[in-house]
Design a protein around this motif. Structure first.
Motif, PDB file in Angstrom:
ATOM      1  N   PRO A 167       1.081  -0.973  -0.127  1.00 37.39           N
ATOM      2  CA  PRO A 167      -0.176   0.425  -0.021  1.00 37.39           C
ATOM      3  C   PRO A 167       0.664   0.865  -0.787  1.00 37.39           C
ATOM      4  O   PRO A 167       1.707   1.080   0.459  1.00 37.39           O
ATOM      5  CB  PRO A 167      -0.703  -0.273   1.521  1.00 37.39           C
ATOM      6  CG  PRO A 167      -0.092  -1.193   2.623  1.00 37.39           C
ATOM      7  CD  PRO A 167       1.342  -2.419   0.882  1.00 37.39           C
ATOM      8  N   MET A 168       0.306   1.854  -0.873  1.00 41.91           N
ATOM      9  CA  MET A 168       1.216   3.318  -0.997  1.00 41.91           C
ATOM     10  C   MET A 168      -0.115   4.583  -0.837  1.00 41.91           C
ATOM     11  O   MET A 168      -0.672   4.157  -1.764  1.00 41.91           O
ATOM     12  CB  MET A 168       1.990   3.443  -2.011  1.00 41.91           C
ATOM     13  CG  MET A 168       3.100   4.576  -2.063  1.00 41.91           C
ATOM     14  SD  MET A 168       3.652   4.893  -3.538  1.00 41.91           S
ATOM     15  CE  MET A 168       4.749   6.137  -2.857  1.00 41.91           C
ATOM     16  N   SER A 169      -0.073   5.648  -0.265  1.00 47.09           N
ATOM     17  CA  SER A 169      -1.158   6.484  -0.378  1.00 47.09           C
ATOM     18  C   SER A 169      -1.016   7.574  -1.119  1.00 47.09           C
ATOM     19  O   SER A 169       0.614   7.579  -1.416  1.00 47.09           O
ATOM     20  CB  SER A 169      -1.017   7.488   1.184  1.00 47.09           C
ATOM     21  OG  SER A 169       0.031   7.965   1.144  1.00 47.09           O
ATOM     22  N   ILE A 197      -5.742   8.292  -0.523  1.00 48.84           N
ATOM     23  CA  ILE A 197      -6.039   7.815  -1.009  1.00 48.84           C
ATOM     24  C   ILE A 197      -4.847   6.173  -0.362  1.00 48.84           C
ATOM     25  O   ILE A 197      -4.212   7.264  -0.708  1.00 48.84           O
ATOM     26  CB  ILE A 197      -7.260   6.898  -1.969  1.00 48.84           C
ATOM     27  CG1 ILE A 197      -6.429   7.827  -3.284  1.00 48.84           C
ATOM     28  CG2 ILE A 197      -8.925   8.030  -1.956  1.00 48.84           C
ATOM     29  CD1 ILE A 197      -6.928   7.345  -4.630  1.00 48.84           C
ATOM     30  N   GLU A 198      -5.985   4.966  -0.891  1.00 51.83           N
ATOM     31  CA  GLU A 198      -4.388   4.179  -0.555  1.00 51.83           C
ATOM     32  C   GLU A 198      -4.342   3.232  -1.911  1.00 51.83           C
ATOM     33  O   GLU A 198      -5.240   3.224  -2.491  1.00 51.83           O
ATOM     34  CB  GLU A 198      -4.401   2.537   0.609  1.00 51.83           C
ATOM     35  CG  GLU A 198      -3.139   3.068   0.761  1.00 51.83           C
ATOM     36  CD  GLU A 198      -3.109   2.117   2.856  1.00 51.83           C
ATOM     37  OE1 GLU A 198      -3.903   1.071   2.653  1.00 51.83           O
ATOM     38  OE2 GLU A 198      -2.631   2.738   3.739  1.00 51.83           O
ATOM     39  N   GLU A 199      -3.509   3.215  -2.308  1.00 57.57           N
ATOM     40  CA  GLU A 199      -3.733   2.596  -3.658  1.00 57.57           C
ATOM     41  C   GLU A 199      -1.913   1.572  -3.618  1.00 57.57           C
ATOM     42  O   GLU A 199      -1.477   1.802  -2.488  1.00 57.57           O
ATOM     43  CB  GLU A 199      -2.889   3.736  -5.198  1.00 57.57           C
ATOM     44  CG  GLU A 199      -4.439   3.737  -5.165  1.00 57.57           C
ATOM     45  CD  GLU A 199      -3.656   5.573  -6.428  1.00 57.57           C
ATOM     46  OE1 GLU A 199      -2.634   5.438  -6.868  1.00 57.57           O
ATOM     47  OE2 GLU A 199      -4.588   5.699  -7.494  1.00 57.57           O
ATOM     48  N   THR A 200      -2.280   0.965  -4.667  1.00 57.21           N
ATOM     49  CA  THR A 200      -1.627  -0.617  -4.031  1.00 57.21           C
ATOM     50  C   THR A 200       0.295   0.084  -5.410  1.00 57.21           C
ATOM     51  O   THR A 200      -0.338   0.212  -6.443  1.00 57.21           O
ATOM     52  CB  THR A 200      -1.914  -2.047  -4.381  1.00 57.21           C
ATOM     53  OG1 THR A 200      -2.703  -2.531  -3.519  1.00 57.21           O
ATOM     54  CG2 THR A 200      -0.794  -2.812  -4.844  1.00 57.21           C
ATOM     55  N   VAL A 201       1.141   0.156  -4.678  1.00 58.72           N
ATOM     56  CA  VAL A 201       2.257  -0.018  -5.787  1.00 58.72           C
ATOM     57  C   VAL A 201       2.483  -1.571  -5.741  1.00 58.72           C
ATOM     58  O   VAL A 201       3.347  -1.744  -5.152  1.00 58.72           O
ATOM     59  CB  VAL A 201       3.086   1.005  -5.589  1.00 58.72           C
ATOM     60  CG1 VAL A 201       4.143   0.806  -3.550  1.00 58.72           C
ATOM     61  CG2 VAL A 201       4.483   1.422  -6.194  1.00 58.72           C
ATOM     62  N   GLY A 202       3.150  -1.212  -6.880  1.00 59.05           N
ATOM     63  CA  GLY A 202       3.810  -2.776  -7.404  1.00 59.05           C
ATOM     64  C   GLY A 202       2.519  -3.783  -8.144  1.00 59.05           C
ATOM     65  O   GLY A 202       1.846  -4.136  -8.161  1.00 59.05           O
TER      66      GLY A 202
END
Ligand code: SF4
Length: 280
Positions: free
Chosen positions: A67-69, A77-82
């Motif tokens: 997770p990365m904001s 918002i929180e998104e997924t990095v990778g």
């Protein structure tokens, strides 16, 4: 001994689904101009066995999606990095810009994180690029088992090799690993006659001291395959990303390099007959 276990840890088993090799990346940069010759697509692999104090790609350290904001007009918002991606899908993406590569003498660069930490994935991508006659470059810390490097090297047209700290103890202190494997691998690449550009991060108080620079210049002078040196002055782009990942910012407190110091280091490499650029 810590290095040995770290090296073992980066040789991942062949991850494949339905016969298709896949790997984890965190970014695809199109029209890249500083990661090798011409116009390039740079693919950033996720996961790195090092932990350099000055790292400006903290989202490339953990090998898993995380997770990365992300700031939006309505707040964070929180998104997924990778993302986990198959070789065919990634090659399809790379192939979209083949006209630009052909026109400009460009190609694809595998960067990170550390691409050598996902050997089967990297190998499959390079094999596909070779078949399609797309120029291939690898941007690496050089921290990988020699056996991995030996399989990768024949498929590369260029290596962008990070040369950070020559003193073994200081290298361990600021990157988390010994530089013995790194320096041995650099010699190995040079002996294979694969063209190399050295990438030297200029981090005040860590990599930019006279003793370190002089030692690098001497070492570089012994390697015929070195085509040039890219000096990479430390910058602050990564700082905010540490916060967004919920990580402690290891770059806090590091100063920006002074322009006259960068110029003096450039001159030092040039006076040894090396071609130098600033910023890669
Ligand atoms: S080798 Fe590169 S990606 Fe890995 S920690 Fe160091 S600067 Fe970051």
């Amino acid at each position: 001994m810590g290095d040995v276990s770290a090296l073992k840890g980066i040789v991942d088993p062949d991850r494949s689904r339905g016969g298709m090799t896949e790997g984890t990346i965190f970014k695809i940069k199109k029209y890249a101009l500083h990661d090798g010759p011409g116009i390039r697509t740079t693919v950033f692999f996720k996961g790195c066995p090092l932990s350099c104090r000055w790292c400006h790609n903290p989202e490339g350290l953990d090998p898993r999606p995380q997770p990365m904001s992300h700031r939006t007009s309505s707040g964070e918002i929180e998104e997924t990095v990778g993302t986990v991606i198959g070789v065919d899908d990634l090659i399809e993406e790379i192939q979209k810009d083949v006209l630009f590569y052909d026109e400009s003498g460009g190609g694809v660069t595998f960067s990170g994180g550390e691409p050598l930490a996902q050997p089967p994935f990297l190998l499959a991508l390079l094999t596909a690029c070779n078949r399609l006659e797309i120029h291939t470059a690898l941007d690496t810390s050089g921290f990988a088992p020699a056996a991995v490097l030996d399989r990768i090297l024949p498929r590369l047209q260029l290596v962008l090799f990070d040369l950070k700290i020559m003193d073994e103890k200081r290298h361990r202190r600021y990157t988390g690993v010994s530089n013995r494997t790194v320096l041995e691998n650099l010699k190995r690449i040079a002996e294979s006659r694969t063209p190399v550009r050295l990438r030297v991060p200029l981090v005040p108080g860590i990599t930019d001291g006279d003793a370190n620079i002089d030692s690098m210049v001497r070492f570089a002078g012994t390697l015929e395959a070195v085509q040039g040196v890219d000096l990479l002055p430390f910058h602050r782009i990564g700082g905010e990303k540490y916060r967004r990942l919920g990580m402690t910012d290891s770059t806090a407190g590091i100063d920006l390099p002074a322009a006259d110091r960068v110029a003096a280091i450039k001159h030092r490499f040039e006076s040894a007959g090396l071609t130098v650029s600033i910023g890669g």
